[in-house]
Design an enzyme around this catalytic site. Structure first.
Site, short mmCIF file in Angstrom:
data_model
loop_
_atom_site.label_atom_id
_atom_site.label_comp_id
_atom_site.label_asym_id
_atom_site.label_seq_id
_atom_site.Cartn_x
_atom_site.Cartn_y
_atom_site.Cartn_z
N ASN A 190 0.88 -1.18 0.00
CA ASN A 190 0.00 0.00 0.00
C ASN A 190 0.91 1.23 0.00
OD1 ASN A 190 -1.83 2.04 0.44
ND2 ASN A 190 -2.28 1.47 2.58
N TRP A 191 1.04 1.84 -1.16
CA TRP A 191 1.96 2.98 -1.29
C TRP A 191 1.42 4.24 -0.63
CZ3 TRP A 191 4.13 3.06 -7.02
CH2 TRP A 191 4.95 1.94 -7.20
N LYS A 192 0.14 4.24 -0.28
CA LYS A 192 -0.51 5.44 0.29
C LYS A 192 -0.29 6.63 -0.65
CE LYS A 192 0.27 3.44 4.79
NZ LYS A 192 0.05 3.57 6.19
N HIS A 236 -9.67 1.27 4.65
CA HIS A 236 -8.40 1.42 5.37
C HIS A 236 -8.62 2.36 6.56
CE1 HIS A 236 -4.25 2.49 6.30
NE2 HIS A 236 -3.89 1.41 5.63
N GLU A 241 -6.96 4.70 7.71
CA GLU A 241 -6.69 6.12 7.43
C GLU A 241 -7.88 6.75 6.72
OE1 GLU A 241 -2.95 5.55 5.44
OE2 GLU A 241 -2.03 4.98 7.33
N GLU A 255 -5.64 -5.18 10.34
CA GLU A 255 -4.64 -4.13 10.57
C GLU A 255 -4.92 -3.42 11.90
OE1 GLU A 255 -2.56 -2.90 6.77
OE2 GLU A 255 -4.23 -1.52 7.01
N GLY A 305 2.21 2.03 10.70
CA GLY A 305 3.16 3.13 10.57
C GLY A 305 3.88 3.49 11.86
N SER A 344 3.18 -2.41 10.21
CA SER A 344 4.63 -2.45 10.40
C SER A 344 5.25 -3.81 10.08
CB SER A 344 5.01 -1.99 11.82
OG SER A 344 4.58 -0.66 12.04
N GLY A 349 2.71 -1.21 4.22
CA GLY A 349 2.80 0.20 3.90
C GLY A 349 4.24 0.62 3.68
N GLY A 350 4.87 1.13 4.73
CA GLY A 350 6.22 1.70 4.63
C GLY A 350 7.22 0.81 3.90
C1 PEP Z 1 -0.92 0.08 5.94
O1 PEP Z 1 -1.03 1.28 5.82
O2 PEP Z 1 -1.78 -0.67 5.44
C2 PEP Z 1 0.21 -0.46 6.69
C3 PEP Z 1 0.19 -1.68 7.09
O3 PEP Z 1 1.26 0.42 6.91
P1 PEP Z 1 2.68 0.07 7.60
O4 PEP Z 1 3.15 -1.22 7.02
O5 PEP Z 1 3.55 1.23 7.26
O6 PEP Z 1 2.41 -0.05 9.06
#
Ligand code: PEP
Length: 251
Positions: A9-11, A95, A97, A167, A173, A213, A234-235
């Site tokens: 997920n590049w956001k 999501h 966010e 999640e 994050g 994470s 994500g990251g």
């Molecule tokens: C996400 O935003 O779906 C996510 C899992 O982010 P991260 O891996 O950065 O925690």
């Protein structure tokens, strides 16, 4: 046997030219991975990324959101058909966010789920608890409500296609990952909720990802768990590390 699925997920990161550079860094590793790999990229990157992945069998492109209507006066929104025409296969829905910053409700998530399935997109529907809920011990109660509402009036055949991403909000994050055992406990609980709604066949078929994470260091223990069928990342999906994660899937 459920095939594992790793989705990035590049956001709101990567311009189209940056996206092409990143994809070229990751493409070979992803093509050799023994799992389904999905790149959920910003809308404006979809055309460029889809072109880069032409002919790559196990790699698909996903969007990070869509509207529940298919057209109309919804300024700034994007529909399922628009995504389909660009070659998108998956769409992240609900999501945390989007729930937190854009007021997305369970009811909206359900409408989006139905629209995505009707138009041939596979939803990656996100559920998860806040830190307060975790501390109160109501994680699974909260997730049961999110799932029951998200899957309302969706039949078993469609439900089987959906990917559920567990999640925990406190892990997204933050660098604070759920331990493999914590994540497995909740993912097994999610499968039990699906079993209650749809029965054993659907519960056994549906794929459940962990997200929060996940990185090259912790992916192996998380992905070894029997009810964790992949990751939403994500990251770590924005760097070469993503290939260490897709590469750690052994079957
Ligand atoms: C996400 O935003 O779906 C996510 C899992 O982010 P991260 O891996 O950065 O925690």
């Amino acid at each position: 046997m459920r095939k594992k699925i790793i989705a990035g997920n590049w956001k709101m990161n990567m311009t189209p030219s940056e996206a092409v550079n990143l994809v070229n860094l990751l493409k070979d590793g992803c093509e050799n991975a023994l799992c389904d790999v999905v790149f959920c990229v910003p809308f404006v990157d979809i055309a460029a990324v889809t072109k880069e992945f032409e002919g790559c069998k196990n790699i698909a492109v996903g969007a990070q959101n869509m509207h529940f209507e298919n057209n109309g006066a919804y300024t700034g929104e994007v529909s399922a058909d628009m995504l389909k025409e660009l070659g998108v296969k998956y769409v992240i829905l609900g999501h945390s966010e989007r729930r937190e910053y854009f007021g997305e409700t369970d009811h909206m998530v359900n409408k989006k789920m139905k629209q995505a399935l009707k138009r041939g997109l596979i939803p990656i529907v996100c559920v998860g608890e806040s830190l307060e809920m975790k501390d109160e011990g109501i994680t699974i109660d909260h997730i049961a409500i999110q799932i029951k509402r998200a899957f309302k009036k969706i039949d078993a055949d469609d439900a089987k296609k959906v990917i559920i991403a567990y999640e925990p909000i406190w892990a997204i994050g933050t660098g604070r990952t759920a331990s493999a055992y914590q994540a497995e406990e909740v993912c097994a609980g999610i499968r039990a909720i699906i079993n209650d709604i749809y029965g054993d066949e659907t519960a056994e078929a549906i794929r459940i990802q962990y997200g929060g994470s996940m990185n090259a260091e912790n992916c192996e223990s998380l992905l070894a768990m029997p009810d964790i069928d992949g990751g939403l990342i994500g990251g770590a999906s924005l760097k070469a590390d993503f290939n260490l994660i897709t590469g750690c899937v052994k079957e």
